[in-house]
Every structure is written in C-alpha cells, then in structure tokens.
Motif scaffolding. Structure first.
Motif, PDB file in Angstrom:
ATOM      1  N   ARG A  78      28.344  83.714 169.649  1.00  9.42           N
ATOM      2  CA  ARG A  78      29.476  83.075 168.956  1.00  9.42           C
ATOM      3  C   ARG A  78      30.745  83.214 169.806  1.00  9.42           C
ATOM      4  O   ARG A  78      31.835  82.867 169.363  1.00  9.42           O
ATOM      5  CB  ARG A  78      29.720  83.734 167.586  1.00  9.42           C
ATOM      6  CG  ARG A  78      28.540  83.703 166.631  1.00  9.42           C
ATOM      7  CD  ARG A  78      28.260  82.325 166.063  1.00  9.42           C
ATOM      8  NE  ARG A  78      27.147  82.379 165.119  1.00  9.42           N
ATOM      9  CZ  ARG A  78      25.865  82.266 165.466  1.00  9.42           C
ATOM     10  NH1 ARG A  78      25.530  82.043 166.729  1.00  9.42           N
ATOM     11  NH2 ARG A  78      24.916  82.347 164.557  1.00  9.42           N
ATOM     12  N   ARG A 236      28.129  75.631 155.771  1.00 10.18           N
ATOM     13  CA  ARG A 236      27.986  76.879 156.501  1.00 10.18           C
ATOM     14  C   ARG A 236      28.494  78.008 155.602  1.00 10.18           C
ATOM     15  O   ARG A 236      29.474  77.828 154.881  1.00 10.18           O
ATOM     16  CB  ARG A 236      28.807  76.748 157.779  1.00 10.18           C
ATOM     17  CG  ARG A 236      29.305  78.024 158.368  1.00 10.18           C
ATOM     18  CD  ARG A 236      30.214  77.697 159.546  1.00 10.18           C
ATOM     19  NE  ARG A 236      31.320  78.634 159.595  1.00 10.18           N
ATOM     20  CZ  ARG A 236      32.359  78.524 160.415  1.00 10.18           C
ATOM     21  NH1 ARG A 236      32.455  77.487 161.227  1.00 10.18           N
ATOM     22  NH2 ARG A 236      33.287  79.429 160.416  1.00 10.18           N
ATOM     23  N   ASP A 238      29.984  81.788 155.529  1.00 13.51           N
ATOM     24  CA  ASP A 238      30.579  82.870 156.322  1.00 13.51           C
ATOM     25  C   ASP A 238      30.611  84.152 155.506  1.00 13.51           C
ATOM     26  O   ASP A 238      30.647  84.119 154.283  1.00 13.51           O
ATOM     27  CB  ASP A 238      32.019  82.511 156.714  1.00 13.51           C
ATOM     28  CG  ASP A 238      32.084  81.371 157.719  1.00 13.51           C
ATOM     29  OD1 ASP A 238      31.097  81.165 158.440  1.00 13.51           O
ATOM     30  OD2 ASP A 238      33.131  80.697 157.766  1.00 13.51           O
ATOM     31  N   SER A 240      32.563  87.848 154.533  1.00 15.45           N
ATOM     32  CA  SER A 240      33.935  88.320 154.336  1.00 15.45           C
ATOM     33  C   SER A 240      33.794  89.698 153.707  1.00 15.45           C
ATOM     34  O   SER A 240      32.700  90.096 153.314  1.00 15.45           O
ATOM     35  CB  SER A 240      34.735  87.377 153.420  1.00 15.45           C
ATOM     36  OG  SER A 240      34.114  87.301 152.150  1.00 15.45           O
ATOM     37  N   ASP A 291      31.698  88.234 160.293  1.00 19.40           N
ATOM     38  CA  ASP A 291      30.656  87.350 160.824  1.00 19.40           C
ATOM     39  C   ASP A 291      30.752  85.946 160.226  1.00 19.40           C
ATOM     40  O   ASP A 291      30.892  85.771 159.018  1.00 19.40           O
ATOM     41  CB  ASP A 291      29.263  87.914 160.539  1.00 19.40           C
ATOM     42  CG  ASP A 291      28.930  89.098 161.438  1.00 19.40           C
ATOM     43  OD1 ASP A 291      29.722  89.376 162.365  1.00 19.40           O
ATOM     44  OD2 ASP A 291      27.888  89.732 161.212  1.00 19.40           O
ATOM     45  N   GLU A 292      30.642  84.964 161.102  1.00 22.86           N
ATOM     46  CA  GLU A 292      30.623  83.570 160.674  1.00 22.86           C
ATOM     47  C   GLU A 292      29.180  83.096 160.660  1.00 22.86           C
ATOM     48  O   GLU A 292      28.331  83.641 161.377  1.00 22.86           O
ATOM     49  CB  GLU A 292      31.404  82.705 161.668  1.00 22.86           C
ATOM     50  CG  GLU A 292      32.885  83.005 161.701  1.00 22.86           C
ATOM     51  CD  GLU A 292      33.544  82.324 162.892  1.00 22.86           C
ATOM     52  OE1 GLU A 292      32.951  82.306 163.980  1.00 22.86           O
ATOM     53  OE2 GLU A 292      34.653  81.820 162.718  1.00 22.86           O
TER      54      GLU A 292
END
Ligand SMILES: [Zn+2]
Length: 303
Positions: A78, A236, A238, A240, A291-292
């Motif tokens: 990434r 998508r 993600d 958090s 993290d995405e």
C-alpha cells in the motif's frame, strides 16, 4: 541467498518481452519466492530455457520475510503512492523499502508485471486486475477470458479501491500494459507454488512465448475448476480505531454472501450495511486501525 536488488535473467539467444516477477511483497507469503528458487534450479539444469527476452525477479520485502511477518509496520503493498515514496525520512522500514524499489526500477520498462501473493482466510486462488470505472460488467467479464483455469476467480477493482498497490505503480511508471497481482490460495496451501507455475506457464510460456521446456507437472493444475467467477468491487472497507465486524468469524471469508441491508460491521457504533446483495472478498480478521482496504464488498458479474 536473496538479493535486495533485481535478479535479471537475460536470454542469450534473442531479444524479446521483458517481464518482472515479484515475490515476498508480504513477508508471510512465500509462494513467489519458493517458485523463483525452483525456476532458477530448472534453468540451471536445462529443464527450462529462457528462449528470448528478459525475466527479472524482485524480492519484495526481504526483511519482513526473514521475520515471517506481513510487514514491518506499514503494508509495503500500500506504500506505492507519491506521498509515501517521497516521505523523508520514511516513517517505517517498509516505506524505506518501497522507496528503494522505486529507485531500483527507475528507467526500467516491462511488457508484463506479476506480483504473487497468498491469502490468510480460505484457499482462494484469484487474479486481481484493475478495471476502469466506466467499464460495464460485460467488458469486465471479458477480462476473465484466457486466464489459466487454476484461478477460478477474477477480482476486478477500480482506481482508489486499493491505494498504493505495487502493480498500479508499475502500470504507470514501468509502462507495464499487463500488470497482475495473483493470489495463489492460502499462505499454507500445498497447491500454492503449483498455482504460481500455472500462471507463469500461461504468461511466460504461452502468451509471451519466452520460456520453453519441461514444465513441472503441477504447472497445469488440470483438476482446477473450470467455471469462472468475476467479482467487481462495490465498496472498499477500511479499518479505524473503532471498527469492528458484526459478522461472526466463520463468515469472514472470501465469497461470503451478505444480504442487501445486512449489518456487516460497526464504526463509532454506527451500523455499516451492504448497499446491495454483495459478496465479501479478502476480509482481514486482524488489522491495525490505520489499515485501508481490509475487505471489499463485491458484485458478482454475470449473475
Ligand atoms: Zn499479499
């Protein structure tokens, strides 16, 4: 044994296509590295021959590989985005490695780039390919044509779905018209290296006609499924600090069906619902808050 630089195999016979193969981009995914060891042995023994062109190998993240971890603090796959490639000083060893790779490949051009990975959940084998937003489902279904049968799934993402992926950077900066990330099943799958062989045989053997000889038996994976499924990213997901899955762990698998309106996770206590009937792809059970793309909701193309 493995170099941080490029290993370049160059045909002495004639010029031809240039291909970059990447393994170990994630340190806990050894298939590409194991395949390259076997490939070099077969070339040395004369069982396979590079008949034209050049095949380069890049060991993605040797430090993470030595420790058996996905990354050293930031996901290398990434990190290929301008803000990180120009970050000074780099915030983690992985970002430093991304910068090193970008320097290493400066000025190189390839006809094809392929980056071999594996997955942590299930044993799914799939070709990850980028499509354009305006492409309709029929166009996307066509991308499935010709991909070797060892890979029953095509995962089609669009710009922004997986920011910072190496293959997207390679498509742009290395002029690679064909750029694939390939998931070769589970990290621990016995079929993993065979799936790499199947893809390499298709790309370097059949499509680019630059390697000839006695392919290992598992390079065909004749028992592979023949029906092909294409999934297109709808949303998508993600991580958090306050993200948590609402689906039980046994449902956190690729191809898990999520009904329209079903609550699949919560963020700040707020329910996250599937906007349409969806399939969950590549969900991560463990992840860091920053993290995405820890999972995707996808539409199945053509049914
Ligand atoms: Zn990976």
């Amino acid at each position: 044994m493995f170099s941080r630089t490029l290993t370049k195999l160059i045909s002495s016979r004639k010029k031809g296509p240039r291909v970059l193969v990447v393994g170990g981009m994630h340190g806990n995914e050894p298939v590409g590295v194991r395949w390259f060891e076997a490939f070099q042995e077969k070339l040395a023994r004369g069982e396979l021959t590079l008949t034209r062109g050049e095949a380069h190998f890049l060991f993605g993240n040797p430090e993470a590989f030595a420790r058996g971890v996905r990354h050293m603090g930031f996901d290398l796959n990434r990190a290929f985005r301008p803000s990180l490639l120009e970050q000074s000083p780099p915030a983690s060893a992985d970002v430093a490695r991304a910068q090193e790779i970008a320097r290493l490949l400066e000025g190189e051009q390839y006809d094809a780039v392929v980056d071999f990975h594996s997955v942590s959940r299930g044993d799914v084998a799939m070709v990850v390919t980028r499509v354009e937003r305006e492409d309709d489902d029929n166009v996307i279904a066509e991308t499935a044509v010709g991909v070797p049968p060892a890979f029953p799934i095509i995962f089609a993402y669009q710009e922004g779905d997986v920011p910072g992926m190496f293959v997207d950077w390679a498509r742009k900066h290395l002029k690679a018209e064909q750029a694939y990330a390939v998931e070769c099943g589970n990290h621990t799958s016995q079929l993993g290296v065979g799936r790499v062989w199947a893809f390499v045989r298709w790309l370097l053997g059949e499509r680019l006609a630059m390697v000839e000889g006695a392919w290992p038996e598992d390079a065909s994976l004749a028992n592979a499924q023949t029906s092909r499924k294409v999934y297109r990213v709808v949303a998508r997901i993600d991580a958090s600090a306050d993200f948590r899955w609402e689906l039980p762990e046994e449902r956190l698998h690729s191809e898990e069906f999520v009904e329209e309106g079903e609550v699949y996770a919560r963020r700040e206590g707020k329910a996250l619902c599937a906007p349409e009937p969806s399939y969950l792809m590549m969900p991560a059970v463990t992840f860091a808050p920053q993290d995405e793309a820890i999972a995707f909701l996808c539409r199945k193309v053509g049914g």
